[in-house]
Design an enzyme around this catalytic site. Structure first.
Site, PDB file in Angstrom:
ATOM      1  N   TYR A  15     -39.889  48.022  -2.518  1.00 37.73           N
ATOM      2  CA  TYR A  15     -38.561  47.995  -3.126  1.00 37.73           C
ATOM      3  C   TYR A  15     -38.620  47.463  -4.558  1.00 37.73           C
ATOM      4  O   TYR A  15     -38.101  48.091  -5.489  1.00 37.73           O
ATOM      5  CB  TYR A  15     -37.626  47.150  -2.264  1.00 37.73           C
ATOM      6  CG  TYR A  15     -36.343  46.754  -2.938  1.00 37.73           C
ATOM      7  CD1 TYR A  15     -35.289  47.657  -3.054  1.00 37.73           C
ATOM      8  CD2 TYR A  15     -36.176  45.478  -3.472  1.00 37.73           C
ATOM      9  CE1 TYR A  15     -34.105  47.298  -3.683  1.00 37.73           C
ATOM     10  CE2 TYR A  15     -34.996  45.115  -4.090  1.00 37.73           C
ATOM     11  CZ  TYR A  15     -33.968  46.023  -4.202  1.00 37.73           C
ATOM     12  OH  TYR A  15     -32.800  45.668  -4.834  1.00 37.73           O
ATOM     13  N   ASP A  39     -24.042  43.582  -3.106  1.00 39.97           N
ATOM     14  CA  ASP A  39     -24.694  42.978  -4.269  1.00 39.97           C
ATOM     15  C   ASP A  39     -23.692  42.847  -5.407  1.00 39.97           C
ATOM     16  O   ASP A  39     -23.335  43.851  -6.018  1.00 39.97           O
ATOM     17  CB  ASP A  39     -25.873  43.847  -4.694  1.00 39.97           C
ATOM     18  CG  ASP A  39     -26.723  43.230  -5.779  1.00 39.97           C
ATOM     19  OD1 ASP A  39     -26.306  42.243  -6.403  1.00 39.97           O
ATOM     20  OD2 ASP A  39     -27.830  43.761  -6.024  1.00 39.97           O
TER      21      ASP A  39
END
Length: 125
Positions: A15, A39
């Site tokens: 990631y 987020d």
């Protein structure tokens, strides 16, 4: 069956590398089709790969680096602290060191991601 710790650790590293060098579509492909991204924590969750791709598209064209600072894995999840530096152009960079928790499925895809950070954690220099 729960994703093992080695797979989770590899998923977190993949990631971070993909965020630094890949496209928004590349990052979104690391997520399960129905994954949820929050987020920062407290914001409206984004659901599904297309919404997740749109989130990462905001920094896709900007040069950036990522550095894993610490990682803990257990129970198919990874909790990690990392640094991301984004080149904003004109000699300016944005640096942030969020804390994130990711959950993974049996195929090593991210099913959920939550990121802890606030405006006070963002340094523009």
């Amino acid at each position: 069956m729960t994703c093992d710790d080695l797979t989770v650790a590899a998923g977190v590293r993949r990631y971070l590398a993909t965020v630094a060098t890949g496209t928004a579509a590349d990052v979104a492909a690391l997520y399960a089709p129905e994954a949820v991204l929050e987020d920062p924590v407290g914001s409206q969750p984004r659901r599904g790969r297309e919404a997740i791709r749109e989130f990462y598209a905001t920094i896709e064209a900007m040069p950036k680096t990522t550095e894993l600072l610490t990682l803990r894995t257990c129970g198919g999840q990874g909790a990690f602290h990392f640094r991301i530096v984004v080149d904003l152009g004109g000699g300016l960079t944005s640096t942030m060191e969020p804390l994130e928790v990711m959950e993974f499925d049996d195929d090593g895809l991210i099913t959920a991601m939550r990121a802890w950070w606030g405006e006070q954690d963002l340094v523009i220099a």
